[in-house]
Design an enzyme around this catalytic site. Sequence first.
Site, mmCIF file in Angstrom:
data_model
loop_
_atom_site.group_PDB
_atom_site.id
_atom_site.type_symbol
_atom_site.label_atom_id
_atom_site.label_comp_id
_atom_site.label_asym_id
_atom_site.label_seq_id
_atom_site.Cartn_x
_atom_site.Cartn_y
_atom_site.Cartn_z
ATOM 1 C CG ASN A 116 58.277 -5.073 69.747
ATOM 2 O OD1 ASN A 116 57.491 -6.022 69.595
ATOM 3 N ND2 ASN A 116 58.093 -4.135 70.657
ATOM 4 C CD1 TRP A 117 58.768 -8.171 63.906
ATOM 5 C CD2 TRP A 117 57.814 -10.175 63.555
ATOM 6 N NE1 TRP A 117 59.645 -8.912 63.145
ATOM 7 C CE2 TRP A 117 59.078 -10.161 62.915
ATOM 8 C CE3 TRP A 117 57.046 -11.335 63.475
ATOM 9 C CZ2 TRP A 117 59.567 -11.247 62.185
ATOM 10 C CZ3 TRP A 117 57.532 -12.419 62.755
ATOM 11 C CH2 TRP A 117 58.778 -12.379 62.119
ATOM 12 C CE LYS A 118 56.233 -1.527 68.853
ATOM 13 N NZ LYS A 118 56.106 -0.081 69.023
ATOM 14 C CG HIS A 148 57.634 -2.219 74.463
ATOM 15 N ND1 HIS A 148 56.594 -1.383 74.128
ATOM 16 C CD2 HIS A 148 58.555 -2.106 73.473
ATOM 17 C CE1 HIS A 148 56.884 -0.801 72.965
ATOM 18 N NE2 HIS A 148 58.070 -1.224 72.554
ATOM 19 C CD GLU A 189 53.907 -0.214 71.874
ATOM 20 O OE1 GLU A 189 53.941 -1.415 71.585
ATOM 21 O OE2 GLU A 189 54.489 0.659 71.190
ATOM 22 C CD GLU A 245 61.792 0.619 72.437
ATOM 23 O OE1 GLU A 245 61.876 0.530 71.224
ATOM 24 O OE2 GLU A 245 60.942 -0.001 73.110
ATOM 25 N N GLY A 279 56.686 4.981 67.204
ATOM 26 C CA GLY A 279 55.583 4.935 66.245
ATOM 27 C C GLY A 279 55.114 6.308 65.792
ATOM 28 C CB SER A 335 60.607 6.905 64.737
ATOM 29 O OG SER A 335 59.257 6.972 65.175
ATOM 30 N N GLY A 347 60.435 -1.154 65.671
ATOM 31 C CA GLY A 347 59.032 -1.542 65.582
ATOM 32 C C GLY A 347 58.585 -1.599 64.134
ATOM 33 N N GLY A 348 57.946 -0.536 63.672
ATOM 34 C CA GLY A 348 57.333 -0.503 62.341
ATOM 35 C C GLY A 348 58.251 -0.980 61.222
HETATM 36 P P1 13P Z 1 58.785 2.107 66.157
HETATM 37 O O1 13P Z 1 60.095 1.705 65.514
HETATM 38 O O2 13P Z 1 57.582 1.705 65.357
HETATM 39 O O3 13P Z 1 58.782 3.547 66.567
HETATM 40 O O4 13P Z 1 58.660 1.254 67.520
HETATM 41 C C1 13P Z 1 59.733 1.226 68.408
HETATM 42 C C2 13P Z 1 59.450 0.221 69.445
HETATM 43 O O5 13P Z 1 58.555 0.371 70.269
HETATM 44 C C3 13P Z 1 60.247 -1.015 69.451
HETATM 45 O O6 13P Z 1 60.024 -1.759 70.600
#
Ligand code: 13P
Length: 257
Positions: free
Chosen positions: A12-14, A100, A102, A172, A178, A218, A239-240
């Site tokens: 997920n590149w957000k 998600h 967020e 999640e 994050g 994470s 994510g990251g």
């Molecule tokens: P991180 O891997 O940056 O914690 O993000 C997880 C996430 O929200 C994937 O959708």
Amino acid sequence: MSRPRTPVIGGNWKMNTNTESSRALAEAVGEGCRSIDGVEVFVCPPFPYLRRVGGALKDAGGGVALAAQDVWHEPDGAFTGEVSAAMLLDCGVSMVLTGHSERRHVIGEDDGLINKKTIAALNAGLSVVLCIGETLDQREKGETDAVNERQLRAGLNGVTPEQMASVIVAYEPVWAIGTGKTATPEDAQDAHTKIRDVIGDLYGADIAAATRIQYGGSVKPGNAAELFSRPDIDGGLIGGASLKADDFLAIIRSATG
Ligand code: 13P
């Protein structure tokens, strides 16, 4: 013993990358996946880069699927800023995230809207990754399983047993996203077992056993293998670490073992 479900890893590149870096990342991930078997992989670039990333993934080979980070539930009309399932399909997208954390906690989406998006996406022929998970406050109050159950039942309301073949659940925990904090493999496994039980209650044992449940929060190359070794953790939503091709590929490889 081989795994009962094919692991699935999503990136997920957000709200990250640009025209050039999204293309380069897609190319590197696609090429890297050519030599990896036994794992399904998808990436979720920002909307403006979907078509280009889709082209780069196709050119690279490797079978990486193109996913979107969100969708609007109406087919068309006066919804400024929104993107329909048909538009996503038109751009070569085959999967979409719904719910998600967020979207839930930063943008303010509730279970009802997430359910409408999930249904609209499935009815249009997209696969859905339904994301659920508790906040730190809810975890400290011992509400983890109740929150997951509520979000799962509400998110899947009206989803048919046949459509469950196109649904992945991503657990999640919000406090792990994050933050560098990861659920322990035991805690994650425990949450996943309870999630699978809810799916079993809704759809029966066979569908529960066939549904993939990803862990997200994470996940890094250093902790992925241990998480993915647990029997009910069928890969991860990253994510990251999905923004660096080497790290993302290392995570994908650790799901093959
Ligand atoms: P991180 O891997 O940056 O914690 O993000 C997880 C996430 O929200 C994937 O959708």
